[in-house]
Enzyme design. Structure first.
Site, short mmCIF file in Angstrom:
data_model
loop_
_atom_site.label_atom_id
_atom_site.label_comp_id
_atom_site.label_asym_id
_atom_site.label_seq_id
_atom_site.Cartn_x
_atom_site.Cartn_y
_atom_site.Cartn_z
N ARG A 128 0.86 -1.19 0.00
CA ARG A 128 0.00 0.00 0.00
C ARG A 128 0.89 1.24 0.00
O ARG A 128 1.61 1.49 0.97
CB ARG A 128 -0.91 0.01 1.23
CG ARG A 128 -1.90 1.18 1.29
CD ARG A 128 -2.73 1.12 2.57
NE ARG A 128 -3.33 -0.19 2.72
CZ ARG A 128 -3.71 -0.71 3.90
NH1 ARG A 128 -3.55 -0.01 5.01
NH2 ARG A 128 -4.25 -1.91 3.95
N HIS A 173 1.90 -2.24 5.62
CA HIS A 173 1.61 -2.51 4.21
C HIS A 173 2.56 -1.74 3.29
O HIS A 173 2.90 -2.21 2.21
CB HIS A 173 0.17 -2.11 3.87
CG HIS A 173 -0.87 -3.10 4.27
ND1 HIS A 173 -1.21 -4.18 3.50
CD2 HIS A 173 -1.65 -3.16 5.37
CE1 HIS A 173 -2.18 -4.87 4.10
NE2 HIS A 173 -2.46 -4.27 5.25
N ASP A 180 -3.49 -8.44 3.23
CA ASP A 180 -4.80 -8.82 3.74
C ASP A 180 -5.34 -9.91 2.84
O ASP A 180 -5.32 -9.75 1.61
CB ASP A 180 -5.75 -7.61 3.73
CG ASP A 180 -5.25 -6.46 4.59
OD1 ASP A 180 -4.54 -6.71 5.57
OD2 ASP A 180 -5.56 -5.30 4.26
N GLU A 262 -7.26 -8.03 13.42
CA GLU A 262 -7.89 -8.24 12.11
C GLU A 262 -7.59 -9.65 11.63
O GLU A 262 -6.42 -9.99 11.40
CB GLU A 262 -7.36 -7.22 11.10
CG GLU A 262 -7.68 -5.78 11.46
CD GLU A 262 -6.94 -4.76 10.61
OE1 GLU A 262 -7.36 -3.59 10.63
OE2 GLU A 262 -5.96 -5.13 9.95
N HIS A 265 -5.24 -9.87 8.35
CA HIS A 265 -3.99 -9.10 8.24
C HIS A 265 -2.78 -9.93 8.67
O HIS A 265 -2.70 -10.39 9.81
CB HIS A 265 -4.11 -7.86 9.11
CG HIS A 265 -2.89 -6.98 9.14
ND1 HIS A 265 -2.81 -5.79 8.47
CD2 HIS A 265 -1.69 -7.13 9.76
CE1 HIS A 265 -1.64 -5.23 8.68
NE2 HIS A 265 -0.93 -6.03 9.46
#
Length: 288
Positions: A128, A173, A180, A262, A265
């Site tokens: 990301r 990320h 994910d 999460e 993740h």
């Protein structure tokens, strides 16, 4: 990602220090490898008029996951309108999963093990760019933009998304070894395309009611900003609990570490760039 609350003035600045998405807040490192400057979104969510430099900085040692293992499915949500912001995110130029080569090769081993058990991996997000994280920060400063609340954070105030850890900056990320993902049956069932005109359903609703993701039941949808997304939340029982444990076992055996807030993740433990946050866009041209 996760959580929501008050946005404004000093409160916003405090929250921004926590932002980044799908990870615990981390100290901002000294080295940052920039990519092309990406215009920040305006209040209406569109790009500003500032031109981006023509030079492209490539991501060292990164690969396109589908080149390493085309068997792994993908559903890159931030390149689409089906995410908690409700539009494609800055710097997601192509719906690709980019990862450092060690993380991608480790994921190929996970896929081998998953297929042996009748499942396949499906990735939602991988590398990301930092401009995407900045886009999340900008979105957080606009409390009126809550078009997707009913699906992604139905029981959490937007002003608490940072304080409660659902969004944070910087994020692992951006180092290229975190992703994910979920599991789908093999062969995978078809997934209906996202229809932005359909009424939103809470990500915490039963599997047959929420968005028809072809993931096996994990108890909530992806990017569900709710405590029920915590990997070991006691309210998640039966098949969904077993499925989370299966994903965790497969990933842990290959050297990945789960973020317990999460279920989707995971970070590759031996990541090659533990202190570097990259900014090049998600695009094949970014891979050297």
């Amino acid at each position: 990602m996760r959580r929501s609350g008050r946005v404004g003035g000093v409160a916003v600045l405090a929250l921004v220090a926590l932002l980044g998405g799908c990870s615990r807040p981390e100290p901002r490192p000294a080295p940052t490898v920039p990519g092309p400057t990406v215009p920040a979104p305006t209040a209406a969510g569109s790009a500003s008029a500032s031109p981006a430099p023509s030079a492209v900085v490539r991501l060292p040692g990164f690969v396109v996951l589908s080149d390493v293992d085309p068997r792994i499915q993908s559903d890159i949500r931030y390149a689409t309108a089906h995410n908690f912001v409700g539009r494609p995110i800055t710097a997601y130029r192509e719906p690709l999963c980019l990862l450092t080569r060690p993380a991608a090769e480790a994921l190929r081993r996970v896929q081998d093990a998953a297929l042996a058990g009748g499942h396949s991996l499906k990735v939602y997000d991988c590398y990301r760019p930092q401009p995407a994280v900045d886009d999340f920060v900008a979105w957080a400063k606009r409390p009126g933009e809550q078009q997707t609340k009913a699906e992604f954070y139905p029981d959490v105030a937007k002003s608490r998304l940072f304080a409660d850890g659902y969004i944070g900056a910087p994020t692992a990320h951006s180092r290229g070894s975190t992703l994910d993902l979920t599991l789908v049956d093999e062969p995978a069932a078809s997934q209906p395309p996202y229809d932005p005109g359909r009424p939103l359903v809470a990500c915490t609703a039963p599997r047959g009611q929420r968005f028809a993701d072809n993931s096996i039941d994990m108890g909530t949808g992806f990017d569900c900003f709710d405590a029920r997304s915590h990997t070991a939340d006691p309210r998640i029982t039966g098949t969904a609990r077993d499925n989370r444990r299966l994903l965790q076992r497969l990933m842990t055996d290959a050297g990945f570490v789960n973020y317990d807030g999460e279920w989707w993740h995971y970070r590759y433990r031996d990541e090659p760039y533990p202190d570097t946050y990259f900014a090049a866009p998600v695009a094949r041209s970014s891979v050297g």
